[in-house]
Design a protein around this motif. Sequence first.
Motif, PDB file in Angstrom:
ATOM      1  N   ALA A   1       0.901  -1.038   0.073  1.00 55.18           N
ATOM      2  CA  ALA A   1      -0.018   0.096  -0.138  1.00 55.18           C
ATOM      3  C   ALA A   1       0.779   1.306  -0.075  1.00 55.18           C
ATOM      4  CB  ALA A   1      -0.771   0.014   1.146  1.00 55.18           C
ATOM      5  N   ALA A   2       2.054   1.346   0.665  1.00 54.46           N
ATOM      6  CA  ALA A   2       2.870   2.247   0.881  1.00 54.46           C
ATOM      7  C   ALA A   2       3.659   2.560  -0.635  1.00 54.46           C
ATOM      8  CB  ALA A   2       3.744   2.149   1.799  1.00 54.46           C
ATOM      9  N   LEU A   3       3.980   1.656  -1.140  1.00 59.91           N
ATOM     10  CA  LEU A   3       4.568   1.486  -2.716  1.00 59.91           C
ATOM     11  C   LEU A   3       3.628   2.056  -3.612  1.00 59.91           C
ATOM     12  CD1 LEU A   3       6.862  -1.342  -2.414  1.00 59.91           C
ATOM     13  CD2 LEU A   3       7.438   0.980  -2.470  1.00 59.91           C
ATOM     14  N   GLY A   4       2.417   1.601  -3.448  1.00 57.54           N
ATOM     15  CA  GLY A   4       1.295   2.165  -4.387  1.00 57.54           C
ATOM     16  C   GLY A   4       0.980   3.504  -4.277  1.00 57.54           C
ATOM     17  N   ILE A   5       1.090   4.155  -3.052  1.00 62.28           N
ATOM     18  CA  ILE A   5       0.609   5.339  -2.681  1.00 62.28           C
ATOM     19  C   ILE A   5       2.032   6.317  -3.539  1.00 62.28           C
ATOM     20  CG2 ILE A   5       0.626   7.424  -1.187  1.00 62.28           C
ATOM     21  CD1 ILE A   5      -0.905   5.628   0.671  1.00 62.28           C
ATOM     22  N   GLY A   6       3.196   5.802  -3.433  1.00 61.55           N
ATOM     23  CA  GLY A   6       4.260   6.232  -3.927  1.00 61.55           C
ATOM     24  C   GLY A   6       4.063   6.202  -5.449  1.00 61.55           C
ATOM     25  N   ALA A   7       3.601   5.133  -5.896  1.00 58.85           N
ATOM     26  CA  ALA A   7       3.763   5.007  -7.502  1.00 58.85           C
ATOM     27  C   ALA A   7       2.404   5.949  -7.895  1.00 58.85           C
ATOM     28  CB  ALA A   7       3.418   3.451  -7.704  1.00 58.85           C
ATOM     29  N   GLY A   8       1.618   5.906  -7.401  1.00 57.43           N
ATOM     30  CA  GLY A   8       0.332   6.828  -7.502  1.00 57.43           C
ATOM     31  C   GLY A   8       0.887   8.361  -7.766  1.00 57.43           C
ATOM     32  N   LEU A   9       1.763   8.769  -6.766  1.00 58.73           N
ATOM     33  CA  LEU A   9       2.100  10.131  -6.779  1.00 58.73           C
ATOM     34  C   LEU A   9       2.982  10.345  -7.777  1.00 58.73           C
ATOM     35  CD1 LEU A   9       2.534  10.658  -2.916  1.00 58.73           C
ATOM     36  CD2 LEU A   9       0.794  11.605  -4.282  1.00 58.73           C
ATOM     37  N   GLY A  10       3.618   9.279  -8.316  1.00 57.41           N
ATOM     38  CA  GLY A  10       4.723   9.487  -9.252  1.00 57.41           C
ATOM     39  C   GLY A  10       3.935   9.520 -10.766  1.00 57.41           C
ATOM     40  N   TRP A  11       2.865   8.698 -10.601  1.00 62.44           N
ATOM     41  CA  TRP A  11       1.730   8.894 -12.003  1.00 62.44           C
ATOM     42  C   TRP A  11       1.453  10.108 -12.215  1.00 62.44           C
ATOM     43  CZ3 TRP A  11       0.261   5.112 -15.646  1.00 62.44           C
ATOM     44  CH2 TRP A  11      -0.731   5.458 -16.084  1.00 62.44           C
ATOM     45  N   ILE A  12       0.876  10.840 -10.897  1.00 58.39           N
ATOM     46  CA  ILE A  12       0.349  12.283 -11.023  1.00 58.39           C
ATOM     47  C   ILE A  12       1.221  13.332 -11.325  1.00 58.39           C
ATOM     48  CG2 ILE A  12      -0.529  14.132  -9.482  1.00 58.39           C
ATOM     49  CD1 ILE A  12      -1.870  11.914  -7.944  1.00 58.39           C
ATOM     50  N   GLU A  13       2.545  13.044 -11.004  1.00 61.51           N
ATOM     51  CA  GLU A  13       3.286  13.926 -11.367  1.00 61.51           C
ATOM     52  C   GLU A  13       3.937  13.695 -12.848  1.00 61.51           C
ATOM     53  OE1 GLU A  13       4.730  16.649  -9.716  1.00 61.51           O
ATOM     54  OE2 GLU A  13       3.432  16.283  -8.272  1.00 61.51           O
ATOM     55  N   ILE A  14       4.054  12.624 -13.306  1.00 63.05           N
ATOM     56  CA  ILE A  14       4.559  12.446 -14.728  1.00 63.05           C
ATOM     57  C   ILE A  14       3.357  12.774 -15.771  1.00 63.05           C
ATOM     58  CG2 ILE A  14       5.179  10.597 -16.280  1.00 63.05           C
ATOM     59  CD1 ILE A  14       6.555   9.204 -14.090  1.00 63.05           C
ATOM     60  N   PHE A  15       2.240  12.336 -15.621  1.00 65.85           N
ATOM     61  CA  PHE A  15       1.137  12.606 -16.444  1.00 65.85           C
ATOM     62  C   PHE A  15       0.174  13.738 -16.202  1.00 65.85           C
ATOM     63  CE2 PHE A  15       2.167   8.064 -16.758  1.00 65.85           C
ATOM     64  CZ  PHE A  15       2.227   7.844 -18.047  1.00 65.85           C
ATOM     65  N   ARG A  16       0.508  14.584 -14.986  1.00 64.03           N
ATOM     66  CA  ARG A  16      -0.086  15.652 -14.968  1.00 64.03           C
ATOM     67  C   ARG A  16      -1.461  15.570 -14.694  1.00 64.03           C
ATOM     68  NH1 ARG A  16       4.056  18.616 -13.240  1.00 64.03           N
ATOM     69  NH2 ARG A  16       5.785  19.003 -14.728  1.00 64.03           N
ATOM     70  N   THR A  17      -1.886  14.825 -13.914  1.00 67.22           N
ATOM     71  CA  THR A  17      -3.327  14.630 -13.559  1.00 67.22           C
ATOM     72  C   THR A  17      -4.032  15.850 -12.836  1.00 67.22           C
ATOM     73  OG1 THR A  17      -2.809  12.169 -13.164  1.00 67.22           O
ATOM     74  CG2 THR A  17      -5.017  12.981 -12.479  1.00 67.22           C
ATOM     75  N   THR A  18      -5.149  16.047 -13.081  1.00 71.16           N
ATOM     76  CA  THR A  18      -5.885  17.075 -12.382  1.00 71.16           C
ATOM     77  C   THR A  18      -6.022  17.003 -10.916  1.00 71.16           C
ATOM     78  OG1 THR A  18      -8.015  16.322 -12.672  1.00 71.16           O
ATOM     79  CG2 THR A  18      -7.240  17.766 -14.451  1.00 71.16           C
ATOM     80  N   HIS A  19      -6.141  18.221 -10.202  1.00 73.70           N
ATOM     81  CA  HIS A  19      -6.000  17.883  -8.591  1.00 73.70           C
ATOM     82  C   HIS A  19      -7.055  17.442  -8.236  1.00 73.70           C
ATOM     83  CE1 HIS A  19      -2.345  20.256  -8.085  1.00 73.70           C
ATOM     84  NE2 HIS A  19      -2.823  21.161  -9.058  1.00 73.70           N
ATOM     85  N   ILE A  20      -8.208  17.623  -8.851  1.00 69.10           N
ATOM     86  CA  ILE A  20      -9.485  16.756  -8.328  1.00 69.10           C
ATOM     87  C   ILE A  20      -9.471  15.212  -8.345  1.00 69.10           C
ATOM     88  CG2 ILE A  20     -12.155  16.725  -8.651  1.00 69.10           C
ATOM     89  CD1 ILE A  20     -11.962  19.540  -9.909  1.00 69.10           C
ATOM     90  N   ASP A  21      -8.738  14.876  -9.586  1.00 73.65           N
ATOM     91  CA  ASP A  21      -8.740  13.403  -9.886  1.00 73.65           C
ATOM     92  C   ASP A  21      -7.748  12.729  -9.112  1.00 73.65           C
ATOM     93  OD1 ASP A  21     -11.033  13.632 -11.432  1.00 73.65           O
ATOM     94  OD2 ASP A  21      -9.901  13.678 -13.205  1.00 73.65           O
ATOM     95  N   SER A  22      -6.730  13.474  -8.681  1.00 75.09           N
ATOM     96  CA  SER A  22      -5.394  12.869  -8.411  1.00 75.09           C
ATOM     97  C   SER A  22      -5.511  12.145  -6.985  1.00 75.09           C
ATOM     98  CB  SER A  22      -4.416  13.910  -8.242  1.00 75.09           C
ATOM     99  OG  SER A  22      -4.757  14.828  -7.181  1.00 75.09           O
ATOM    100  N   GLY A  23      -6.322  12.701  -5.816  1.00 76.44           N
ATOM    101  CA  GLY A  23      -6.435  11.934  -4.743  1.00 76.44           C
ATOM    102  C   GLY A  23      -7.360  10.849  -4.888  1.00 76.44           C
ATOM    103  N   MET A  24      -8.271  10.732  -5.702  1.00 73.14           N
ATOM    104  CA  MET A  24      -9.149   9.352  -5.816  1.00 73.14           C
ATOM    105  C   MET A  24      -8.324   8.366  -6.843  1.00 73.14           C
ATOM    106  SD  MET A  24     -12.993  11.182  -6.880  1.00 73.14           S
ATOM    107  CE  MET A  24     -13.550   9.821  -7.620  1.00 73.14           C
ATOM    108  N   LEU A  25      -7.551   8.868  -7.503  1.00 70.01           N
ATOM    109  CA  LEU A  25      -6.791   8.079  -8.416  1.00 70.01           C
ATOM    110  C   LEU A  25      -5.692   7.231  -7.366  1.00 70.01           C
ATOM    111  CD1 LEU A  25      -5.882   7.123 -11.338  1.00 70.01           C
ATOM    112  CD2 LEU A  25      -4.145   8.864 -11.314  1.00 70.01           C
ATOM    113  N   VAL A  26      -5.279   7.933  -6.865  1.00 67.39           N
ATOM    114  CA  VAL A  26      -4.073   7.454  -5.807  1.00 67.39           C
ATOM    115  C   VAL A  26      -4.944   6.383  -4.751  1.00 67.39           C
ATOM    116  CG1 VAL A  26      -2.419   7.752  -3.760  1.00 67.39           C
ATOM    117  CG2 VAL A  26      -2.436   9.152  -6.072  1.00 67.39           C
ATOM    118  N   PHE A  27      -5.497   6.819  -4.130  1.00 63.77           N
ATOM    119  CA  PHE A  27      -6.280   6.103  -3.045  1.00 63.77           C
ATOM    120  C   PHE A  27      -7.333   5.011  -3.340  1.00 63.77           C
ATOM    121  CE2 PHE A  27      -4.442   9.822  -0.851  1.00 63.77           C
ATOM    122  CZ  PHE A  27      -3.579   8.887   0.113  1.00 63.77           C
TER     123      PHE A  27
END
Length: 85
Positions: A19-45
């Motif tokens: 789960a911790a590595l998944g959160i890190g991967a999700g945050l990396g995905w958001i930074e690389i693909f510039r996901t909007t702020h509204i969708d980013s939290g839902m995408l990660v968690f």
Amino acid sequence: MKVALLALLGLALGALGGAALGIGAGLGWIEIFRTTHIDSGMLVFFTFMPLGAAIGGLGGALLFAVVAIRDTEIAIERQPVRRDR
């Protein structure tokens, strides 16, 4: 019994680590693909964290079970060799 308990321990520890590595991967995905702020939290968690927990839990359970099974095969303490003369 020992194998089952170690597999459960591996499942719990693997799920936490995954789960911790998944959160890190999700945050990396958001930074690389510039996901909007509204969708980013839902995408990660709701995507990366559960996937990481599931993969980590299964991997940890398998790893700990294999170690527990092979523990009986590994000679931890060698017996002295008797030499009769």
